[in-house]
Design an enzyme around this catalytic site. Structure first.
Site, short mmCIF file in Angstrom:
data_model
loop_
_atom_site.label_atom_id
_atom_site.label_comp_id
_atom_site.label_asym_id
_atom_site.label_seq_id
_atom_site.Cartn_x
_atom_site.Cartn_y
_atom_site.Cartn_z
CE LYS A 34 38.53 60.14 43.00
NZ LYS A 34 37.19 60.05 43.60
CE1 TYR A 254 46.24 29.04 28.65
CE2 TYR A 254 46.13 31.43 28.65
CZ TYR A 254 46.81 30.27 28.93
OH TYR A 254 48.07 30.33 29.48
#
EC number: 5.1.1.1
Length: 358
Positions: A34, A254
């Site tokens: 999956k 940042y």
């Protein structure tokens, strides 16, 4: 120069399947593929696992991808079908389905199918997520038995909530509840997923369902796959796209959250949260480059990560760093970030190239 690349070692994948079979020598193996085979590539992984007896997925689209890709072995839909219309698709494509609630049961009783579908009745022995409650299970099973749209025999499945060898009471109770219900009933039985395959042999029944362990990753905190004889399948790499001199006292990234205490060299890697590498990875999260471990510094950006290469660095633009893999375990990286290994490996985006090696 390629950007971020996930290198998938199919030889290691097959090794892990063989190792899992050694843990559960009397059980058939249902390979759980999956979520794009936990980020490793659904169809290629399934094609490589020729010795698996079954495959299982979460969604019907995944099952159809396997069928259209030439996979002919049994496929189980672990969450079952979501609508009445799905049943005809399952029947035509010979996809087996979990049945875990009364809505699905009623749909099976109402639909008209040219041939019956194979079902796995899921009972809730303690996970309390999906599954028929034990006090309702006998009546539910009998209705399945009486339903002409259900192939016989009915298989039975459950899921363990916490495989913990130090506190086995819950697991033991779940196993006892399962065994009490299935006693005397034909069909295949399945309890164990990765954790129970490795640590709970008393849970091994006709079929075991390896998921994360197939990919060489430990299902347990504080352990890595190699502790159980498993090999990492994915190595996530990215190139250095810049090497910069950095003065003491300068910031990077940042908000300037990281400040260099000494003169050093910073490297910039072409990978970021746009590739699925978590933005929450803190300064100090390890990266492997040129036979040593170096730390991430500053914030992870959408497309880039900065690493402190050290004041004596000789690294060059184009050198490839390993974010996790053979040299640096995914489990270790996940622990730094505060993720589970399951989350980390399955978050990669389509921007990451996948390269398969044998």
């Amino acid at each position: 120069m390629k950007g971020a690349t996930a290198i998938i070692n199919l030889k290691s994948l097959r090794h892990n399947l063989e190792k899992i079979q050694q843990y559960a020598p009397k059980s058939r193996l249902m390979a759980v593929v999956k979520a794009n085979a936990y980020g490793h590539g659904l169809l290629t992984v399934a094609q490589a696992l020729k010795n698996a007896d079954y495959f299982s997925v979460a969604r019907i689209e995944e099952a159809l991808t396997l069928r259209s890709g030439g996979i002919i072995k049994p496929i189980l839909l672990l969450e079952g079908f979501f609508s009445l219309e799905d049943l005809a698709v399952l029947q035509v494509n010979h996809i087996e389905t979990v049945i875990h609630n009364f809505e699905q049961l009623v749909a099976l009783e109402k639909v008209r199918l040219p041939e019956p579908v194979r079902v796995w009745m899921k009972i809730d022995t303690g996970m309390h997520r999906l599954g028929v409650r034990l006090e309702q299970a006998d009546a539910f099973y009998q209705r399945l038995q009486n339903c002409p749209n259900v192939a016989k025999p009915i298989h039975i499945i459950t899921h363990l909530s916490d495989v913990n060898p130090h506190h086995p009471v819950v697991t033991d109770q779940q196993i006892r509840s399962f065994d009490a219900f299935v006693q005397g009933k034909p069909g295949q039985k399945s309890i164990a997923a990765s954790g129970a395959i490795l640590l709970c042999p008393q849970s091994h029944r006709d079929v075991v369902r390896p998921g994360i362990a197939l990919y060489g990753i430990s299902p347990f905190e504080h352990f890595i796959g190699r502790d159980y004889g498993l090999l990492p399948v994915m190595t996530l790499q990215s190139p250095l796209i810049a090497v910069r001199e950095h003065k003491a006292g300068e910031t990077v990234g940042y908000a300037g959250e990281w400040i260099s205490q000494t003169a050093t060299f910073l490297g910039v890697l072409a990978i970021g949260y746009g590739d699925g590498y978590p933005q929450s990875a803190p300064t100090g999260t390890p990266v492997w480059i040129n036979d040593r471990q170096v730390p991430i510094v500053g914030r992870v950006s959408m497309d880039m990560i900065s690493v402190d290469l050290g004041r004596d660095a000789t690294d060059k633009v184009g050198d490839r760093a390993v974010l996790w893999g053979d040299q640096l375990s995914l489990e270790k990286v996940a622990s730094y970030i505060g993720y589970t290994a399951y989350e980390l490996v399955s978050k990669l985006t389509g921007r990451v190239a996948i390269s398969y090696v044998n």
